[in-house]
Scaffold this motif. Sequence first.
Motif, short mmCIF file in Angstrom:
data_model
loop_
_atom_site.label_atom_id
_atom_site.label_comp_id
_atom_site.label_asym_id
_atom_site.label_seq_id
_atom_site.Cartn_x
_atom_site.Cartn_y
_atom_site.Cartn_z
N UNK A 25 0.82 -1.22 0.00
CA UNK A 25 0.00 0.00 0.00
C UNK A 25 0.85 1.26 0.00
N UNK A 26 2.16 1.10 -0.04
CA UNK A 26 3.05 2.25 -0.11
C UNK A 26 3.35 2.92 1.22
N UNK A 27 2.97 2.27 2.35
CA UNK A 27 3.22 2.90 3.65
C UNK A 27 4.69 2.83 4.05
N UNK A 28 5.37 1.76 3.62
CA UNK A 28 6.80 1.64 3.87
C UNK A 28 7.47 1.11 2.62
N UNK A 29 8.79 1.30 2.55
CA UNK A 29 9.53 0.76 1.43
C UNK A 29 10.04 -0.64 1.77
N UNK A 30 10.67 -1.25 0.79
CA UNK A 30 11.23 -2.60 1.01
C UNK A 30 12.30 -2.57 2.10
N UNK A 31 12.99 -1.44 2.20
CA UNK A 31 14.04 -1.32 3.21
C UNK A 31 13.50 -1.41 4.62
N UNK A 32 12.29 -0.89 4.85
CA UNK A 32 11.69 -0.96 6.18
C UNK A 32 11.44 -2.40 6.60
N UNK A 33 10.95 -3.21 5.64
CA UNK A 33 10.72 -4.64 5.94
C UNK A 33 12.04 -5.36 6.18
N UNK A 34 13.06 -5.02 5.41
CA UNK A 34 14.39 -5.63 5.60
C UNK A 34 14.94 -5.28 6.98
N UNK A 35 14.74 -4.02 7.39
CA UNK A 35 15.22 -3.59 8.72
C UNK A 35 14.52 -4.38 9.82
N UNK A 36 13.21 -4.60 9.66
CA UNK A 36 12.45 -5.37 10.66
C UNK A 36 13.01 -6.79 10.76
N UNK A 37 13.18 -7.44 9.60
CA UNK A 37 13.67 -8.82 9.60
C UNK A 37 15.08 -8.90 10.18
N UNK A 38 15.93 -7.91 9.84
CA UNK A 38 17.31 -7.94 10.30
C UNK A 38 17.44 -7.79 11.81
N UNK A 39 16.60 -6.91 12.37
CA UNK A 39 16.76 -6.58 13.79
C UNK A 39 15.77 -7.28 14.70
N UNK A 40 14.91 -8.14 14.16
CA UNK A 40 13.89 -8.79 15.00
C UNK A 40 14.54 -9.57 16.14
#
Length: 598
Positions: free
Chosen positions: A289-304
């Motif tokens: 939906x354009x609320x975040x970019x792909x980088x935001x999801x990568x950051x979540x996965x990396x730092x979870x």
Amino acid sequence: MLQHRPHTGHAPTASKSVWSLFQDRTFRQFLSIIRKFKWYYVGAISAQLALTATALLFTEASRRLFDQAPDIPGRTITWLLVVFMIVFALQLSLTFVNNWLRSALNESVVYDMRRQVLNHVQRLPLAFHENNHSSTSINIMNNELEIAKDFVVFDVQKLITLPISFIIVGLYLLTVHPLLGVIAIIIGPIQLLSTLVYRNKFKHALQLQNAVSREVFFTMGEMLQGVREVKANQMEDMIHDRMADIQRRGVAYNVLLTNVSTIRGIVKDLPSKLGYVAGVGVGMTMMASGQIGAGGLVAFITLLDKVSEPFTVLVDTINNLQRSISGARRLYEVMDMVEENITDGTSLPEAAPSIRYDNVSFDYGEKANTLRNISFEVPAGRSIAFVGPSGAGKSTIVKLLYRFYDPASGQISLNGLPLPSYQLHSLRQHMALVSQDIFLFDGNIFDNIAIGRPGASREEVERAAQLAQAHDFITALPQGYDSEIGERGIKLSHGQKQRLSIARAILRGASILVLDEPTSALDVETESSFQSDLGQWAANCTKIIIAHRLSTIREADYILFIDDGEVVEHGTMEQLIAIDGRFRRYWDRQNVSVAASA
């Protein structure tokens, strides 16, 4: 007597709060170790937090990379590559520094604690060593110390760094997107609750496994120390069966512990897996939906993992803390025992002293009245002999003179002064013991004799060996005085070991000489030579002789016959033979002629 300061801490239980663990006395003793090596901790913790910072820098660079892909300007690519190279270099450097500091801290703590424990244990009263299994102190300096060390070195750092990392990483993820940040943050507390599953079963299985491990240690130690008796009495099959039983229980307990740990691990990891799925699902929806970019999801996965890790590690750390406190409690109970005071008091003069026992009574606790109202006096430079059946209390009289124990009543004095008024170090420095229970150290003959007086010259050691009738057998060995004798002198006969013990006492040049069955392992000819030489090197000593072989007390000035802790006969040898009592019956049984005493 052995004194003990009460240990006020209590074993941690499941019902105790984390705060109560931090109030535990043993935990506060852990903190004293931490203060001693505080700069190691500061360095290691700083390196760990710096690694967390580099992880955030890597994540932020990755987020910008994925947010701008695939249309990334050339200058941005160059900038990101430089950032990645800097991050990797920092991570490698910080990892090296962190590992070096942790290794230095680990070894420093281990050696420092082991040195402190060893120095303390060897200064405890003899009662501690006589009332505890010989493996107890070794177990304390190895197993219990290792348990304490693991928490002090590693877990303390986690207690400090992980909460800080959680706050920093959590705040960063909230800036990426609040919803993803909240999902990441709540996984940890859920995992914390999940670790309560099977907690009591895990603790019970761990206790069973630790008990079996200690049993293996004690059994092996006892078997190795008594290997001669094991072989002589053909106990190999019995030891084998005992170890087989321990092995069966050990395997069963380890399997139980593994199963419980596996189930707990699955339950503990479940919230993280579900949180990952939920976060990825929400992130992909928001990304679509354009609320975040792909980088935001990568950051979540990396730092979870870095957000949830503090909670899971916290539980493991608290469990380790409970285990460490439980394991280290015995260590600190021993460390709390009062050492012998060896420095207070006056020094004993060099000249041979007079010895006096006035109505001395003593018991070991489990046996009442080991000694009852023992009284005697030995003038300076004279000798007294104790004769009587085994277990009568003869050796205990000597232990009281060494102040291994203190009398329950009565008084012992040297030169008219009470024994406690003398400095313990000075008292024992002026005493030499030749015991039937001979202990030799692993090393060469010269070093074992020189223990009697450290720094003695080669000539002095050889002269002592000659007086002890040991020089001839020593020089017949391939390496002479440099010959290795093995653990407890296993390469020597009992008679040879006894002669080395005598040489050690001669070299000591003490003013009080205690001879506890000094010739029990010597042949008649060697014993006769020893008795003759004794008049030379011990002429100026006050001598106490404990004997079953009455031939060793022919020259004694006075004799006490002791039975059941009491003096039942006393006098010179001629007087006791004339009485026709207990001593005379001993004399007749050993076929010692009256003329031989002349």
